[in-house]
Design a protein around this motif. Structure first.
Motif, PDB file in Angstrom:
ATOM      1  N   ARG A 115       0.811  -1.225   0.000  1.00 52.41           N
ATOM      2  CA  ARG A 115       0.000   0.000   0.000  1.00 52.41           C
ATOM      3  C   ARG A 115       0.840   1.270   0.000  1.00 52.41           C
ATOM      4  O   ARG A 115       0.438   2.274  -0.565  1.00 52.41           O
ATOM      5  CB  ARG A 115      -0.940  -0.020   1.213  1.00 52.41           C
ATOM      6  N   ASP A 116       1.973   1.248   0.669  1.00 52.83           N
ATOM      7  CA  ASP A 116       2.789   2.456   0.792  1.00 52.83           C
ATOM      8  C   ASP A 116       4.155   2.256   0.157  1.00 52.83           C
ATOM      9  O   ASP A 116       4.695   1.144   0.122  1.00 52.83           O
ATOM     10  CB  ASP A 116       2.966   2.837   2.264  1.00 52.83           C
ATOM     11  N   GLU A 117       4.713   3.335  -0.326  1.00 56.51           N
ATOM     12  CA  GLU A 117       6.046   3.274  -0.926  1.00 56.51           C
ATOM     13  C   GLU A 117       7.134   3.352   0.143  1.00 56.51           C
ATOM     14  O   GLU A 117       6.882   3.692   1.293  1.00 56.51           O
ATOM     15  CB  GLU A 117       6.218   4.418  -1.935  1.00 56.51           C
ATOM     16  N   ILE A 118       8.345   3.041  -0.258  1.00 57.72           N
ATOM     17  CA  ILE A 118       9.499   3.071   0.642  1.00 57.72           C
ATOM     18  C   ILE A 118       9.864   4.522   0.954  1.00 57.72           C
ATOM     19  O   ILE A 118       9.873   5.368   0.048  1.00 57.72           O
ATOM     20  CB  ILE A 118      10.701   2.371  -0.020  1.00 57.72           C
ATOM     21  N   PRO A 119      10.164   4.844   2.219  1.00 54.53           N
ATOM     22  CA  PRO A 119      10.623   6.206   2.533  1.00 54.53           C
ATOM     23  C   PRO A 119      11.859   6.570   1.709  1.00 54.53           C
ATOM     24  O   PRO A 119      12.715   5.728   1.429  1.00 54.53           O
ATOM     25  CB  PRO A 119      10.972   6.118   4.024  1.00 54.53           C
ATOM     26  N   ARG A 120      11.948   7.814   1.306  1.00 52.49           N
ATOM     27  CA  ARG A 120      13.055   8.244   0.449  1.00 52.49           C
ATOM     28  C   ARG A 120      14.418   8.032   1.096  1.00 52.49           C
ATOM     29  O   ARG A 120      15.411   7.773   0.412  1.00 52.49           O
ATOM     30  CB  ARG A 120      12.875   9.723   0.081  1.00 52.49           C
ATOM     31  N   ASP A 121      14.467   8.163   2.405  1.00 54.34           N
ATOM     32  CA  ASP A 121      15.755   8.031   3.094  1.00 54.34           C
ATOM     33  C   ASP A 121      15.940   6.647   3.715  1.00 54.34           C
ATOM     34  O   ASP A 121      16.788   6.462   4.598  1.00 54.34           O
ATOM     35  CB  ASP A 121      15.902   9.110   4.168  1.00 54.34           C
TER      36      ASP A 121
ATOM     37  N   GLY B  70       7.631   2.327  20.528  1.00 55.27           N
ATOM     38  CA  GLY B  70       8.443   3.414  19.993  1.00 55.27           C
ATOM     39  C   GLY B  70       7.883   4.075  18.757  1.00 55.27           C
ATOM     40  O   GLY B  70       8.464   5.055  18.256  1.00 55.27           O
ATOM     41  N   MET B  71       6.731   3.626  18.253  1.00 56.77           N
ATOM     42  CA  MET B  71       6.280   4.119  16.949  1.00 56.77           C
ATOM     43  C   MET B  71       5.817   5.583  16.991  1.00 56.77           C
ATOM     44  O   MET B  71       5.804   6.254  15.962  1.00 56.77           O
ATOM     45  CB  MET B  71       5.174   3.230  16.384  1.00 56.77           C
ATOM     46  N   LEU B  72       5.460   6.100  18.164  1.00 60.12           N
ATOM     47  CA  LEU B  72       5.076   7.506  18.257  1.00 60.12           C
ATOM     48  C   LEU B  72       6.284   8.436  18.308  1.00 60.12           C
ATOM     49  O   LEU B  72       6.152   9.642  18.126  1.00 60.12           O
ATOM     50  CB  LEU B  72       4.198   7.737  19.492  1.00 60.12           C
ATOM     51  N   ASP B  73       7.451   7.871  18.550  1.00 59.05           N
ATOM     52  CA  ASP B  73       8.658   8.677  18.732  1.00 59.05           C
ATOM     53  C   ASP B  73       9.618   8.622  17.549  1.00 59.05           C
ATOM     54  O   ASP B  73      10.742   9.113  17.634  1.00 59.05           O
ATOM     55  CB  ASP B  73       9.386   8.235  20.000  1.00 59.05           C
ATOM     56  N   GLY B  74       9.201   8.000  16.465  1.00 62.46           N
ATOM     57  CA  GLY B  74      10.024   7.985  15.258  1.00 62.46           C
ATOM     58  C   GLY B  74      10.805   6.700  15.074  1.00 62.46           C
ATOM     59  O   GLY B  74      10.925   5.883  15.995  1.00 62.46           O
ATOM     60  N   PRO B  75      11.337   6.477  13.872  1.00 68.21           N
ATOM     61  CA  PRO B  75      11.978   5.199  13.525  1.00 68.21           C
ATOM     62  C   PRO B  75      13.164   4.823  14.406  1.00 68.21           C
ATOM     63  O   PRO B  75      13.419   3.641  14.621  1.00 68.21           O
ATOM     64  CB  PRO B  75      12.402   5.383  12.066  1.00 68.21           C
ATOM     65  N   ASN B  76      13.885   5.799  14.932  1.00 67.29           N
ATOM     66  CA  ASN B  76      15.032   5.473  15.776  1.00 67.29           C
ATOM     67  C   ASN B  76      14.630   4.835  17.092  1.00 67.29           C
ATOM     68  O   ASN B  76      15.453   4.214  17.753  1.00 67.29           O
ATOM     69  CB  ASN B  76      15.857   6.734  16.053  1.00 67.29           C
TER      70      ASN B  76
ATOM     71  N   ALA C 257       7.191   2.105   8.413  1.00 64.16           N
ATOM     72  CA  ALA C 257       7.772   1.806   7.106  1.00 64.16           C
ATOM     73  C   ALA C 257       9.259   1.457   7.202  1.00 64.16           C
ATOM     74  O   ALA C 257       9.783   0.716   6.362  1.00 64.16           O
ATOM     75  CB  ALA C 257       7.585   2.994   6.161  1.00 64.16           C
ATOM     76  N   TYR C 258       9.924   1.945   8.245  1.00 68.17           N
ATOM     77  CA  TYR C 258      11.366   1.686   8.388  1.00 68.17           C
ATOM     78  C   TYR C 258      11.660   0.273   8.883  1.00 68.17           C
ATOM     79  O   TYR C 258      12.807  -0.165   8.834  1.00 68.17           O
ATOM     80  CB  TYR C 258      11.992   2.731   9.307  1.00 68.17           C
ATOM     81  N   ILE C 259      10.621  -0.432   9.358  1.00 65.59           N
ATOM     82  CA  ILE C 259      10.822  -1.836   9.746  1.00 65.59           C
ATOM     83  C   ILE C 259       9.953  -2.768   8.916  1.00 65.59           C
ATOM     84  O   ILE C 259       9.901  -3.970   9.180  1.00 65.59           O
ATOM     85  CB  ILE C 259      10.544  -2.063  11.250  1.00 65.59           C
ATOM     86  N   ASP C 260       9.268  -2.230   7.907  1.00 65.84           N
ATOM     87  CA  ASP C 260       8.406  -3.024   7.037  1.00 65.84           C
ATOM     88  C   ASP C 260       9.276  -3.911   6.155  1.00 65.84           C
ATOM     89  O   ASP C 260      10.090  -3.409   5.370  1.00 65.84           O
ATOM     90  CB  ASP C 260       7.549  -2.082   6.182  1.00 65.84           C
ATOM     91  N   VAL C 261       9.100  -5.217   6.260  1.00 61.78           N
ATOM     92  CA  VAL C 261       9.990  -6.154   5.562  1.00 61.78           C
ATOM     93  C   VAL C 261       9.940  -5.973   4.050  1.00 61.78           C
ATOM     94  O   VAL C 261      10.967  -6.136   3.371  1.00 61.78           O
ATOM     95  CB  VAL C 261       9.663  -7.610   5.961  1.00 61.78           C
ATOM     96  N   LYS C 262       8.783  -5.635   3.496  1.00 61.69           N
ATOM     97  CA  LYS C 262       8.713  -5.456   2.043  1.00 61.69           C
ATOM     98  C   LYS C 262       9.671  -4.357   1.570  1.00 61.69           C
ATOM     99  O   LYS C 262      10.160  -4.404   0.426  1.00 61.69           O
ATOM    100  CB  LYS C 262       7.289  -5.131   1.597  1.00 61.69           C
TER     101      LYS C 262
END
Length: 335
Positions: free
Chosen positions: A27-33, A151-157, A259-264
């Motif tokens: 459904r969603d594309e990969i983050p640019r970074d 941690g999902m409310l605080d960003g990918p890190n 999206a930063y941990i999405d296996v796809k």
């Protein structure tokens, strides 16, 4: 590059036709970074060199068994089982991972690969049901509920699984560095959460030679939300919205973070051959979310589909197929 009996070519899986999802990529594309994010973390991660490798005495004469322990990236204690055949040459090793909320397999189940000259190493994920301890060495035992959303409310890190992926990377590098292991002949293998981690391992460690992933978990989170809460595995995501954000005002923010941990989104980084197996009756890791991974793979790949199977043990021929894929054996099916 995928195999299914012709009678099932119009198979319908929770509203999705098999023909429809053969080109589905999520459904969603990969983050640019995305690649910059993971390249930075891999570069900054210091693989432990002061790990412990304790030999176990199980009364075996041709197999050596070890308990591996090392410090995880957030300070937790990581535990793994390692089985190596006694050999004079460097040993190829299979890196394996268990399902969500589970633990590494019993020792005896790992011995079969040693008969073919392969080592087998299996890591416990921190805070689940094995011996790896959650971050900071302050929490022992099972902390599994909420690992996806932590941690999902605080960003990918801040994501729990960001750290799990880095622990898995360290595990693969440690095993590859062992004196009697062939670093250039490593395999990754698992089912469900383990299937997702097997793919991530190959995406982060280019030394992986082949991936075997059975109904991989942790893919296409927005599609999971749209399909609905049908199993315990993703329940924590739905509970977050039900009891914390019932109007889904944070949904886009959360999807962007997960999206930063999405296996796809790791699929394009995998350069080695990938073998996948999917049960078309799966209501835990929906087939459509697994196809989102497979369709993004850019290298050699194969996908076996089992129409009558869901998210369950697959003990009819599947173990032999996996053994053939990894070890190059020629175990035949008989009818």
């Amino acid at each position: 590059n995928f195999c299914l009996c012709k009678k099932k070519e119009n198979y319908i899986m929770r509203g999705f036709g098999l023909k429809e999802i053969q080109n589905y990529k999520g459904r969603d594309e990969i983050p640019r970074d995305f690649d910059d994010f993971w390249n930075k973390h891999i570069k900054e991660t210091k693989v432990p060199v002061n790990y412990s490798l304790e030999k176990m005495d199980f009364g075996l004469t041709k197999i050596d068994c070890y308990e591996l322990r090392f410090q995880g990236v957030t300070g937790g204690a990581i535990y793994a089982k390692v089985v190596l055949p006694q050999a004079t040459d460097k040993i190829p090793v299979i890196l394996s991972f268990h399902g969500y909320m589970g633990r590494s397999s019993d020792w005896s189940t790992m011995f079969s690969y040693a008969s073919a000259g392969y080592g087998f190493a299996m890591m416990d994920i921190p805070g689940q049901s094995g011996h790896s301890i959650d971050s900071g060495n302050t929490v022992r035992g099972n902390t599994v509920k909420g690992h996806i959303i932590r941690g999902m409310l605080d960003g990918p890190n801040s994501l729990f699984y960001k750290n799990v992926y880095l622990d898995v990377y360290c595990f693969s590098k440690i095993i590859g560095s062992l004196e009697n292991v062939d670093e250039d002949t490593l395999y990754s293998y698992g089912a469900s959460q383990g299937g997702g981690l097997a793919l991530v391992t190959a995406a982060l460690n280019e030394k992986i030679k082949t991936v075997v992933s059975i109904y991989p978990f942790l893919s296409d989170f927005r599609r999971v939300l749209e399909i609905g809460n049908t199993s315990e595995a993703y329940d924590e995501l739905f509970r977050y919205f039900k009891f914390f954000d019932p109007f889904h005002e944070t949904e886009d923010k959360i999807m962007n973070t997960l999206a930063y941990i999405d296996v796809k989104n790791f699929a394009h980084r995998i350069k080695c051959p990938v073998k996948m197996i999917t049960g078309l009756e799966d209501i835990v890791c929906y087939p459509v979310t697994q196809f989102a991974i497979f369709n993004r793979l850019e290298g050699e790949k194969e996908h076996l589909l089992l129409p009558e199977y869901g998210h369950e043990d697959m003990h009819v021929y599947v173990n032999d197929i996996v053994f053939n894929w990894i070890c190059g054996t020629k175990i035949q099916r008989q009818f």
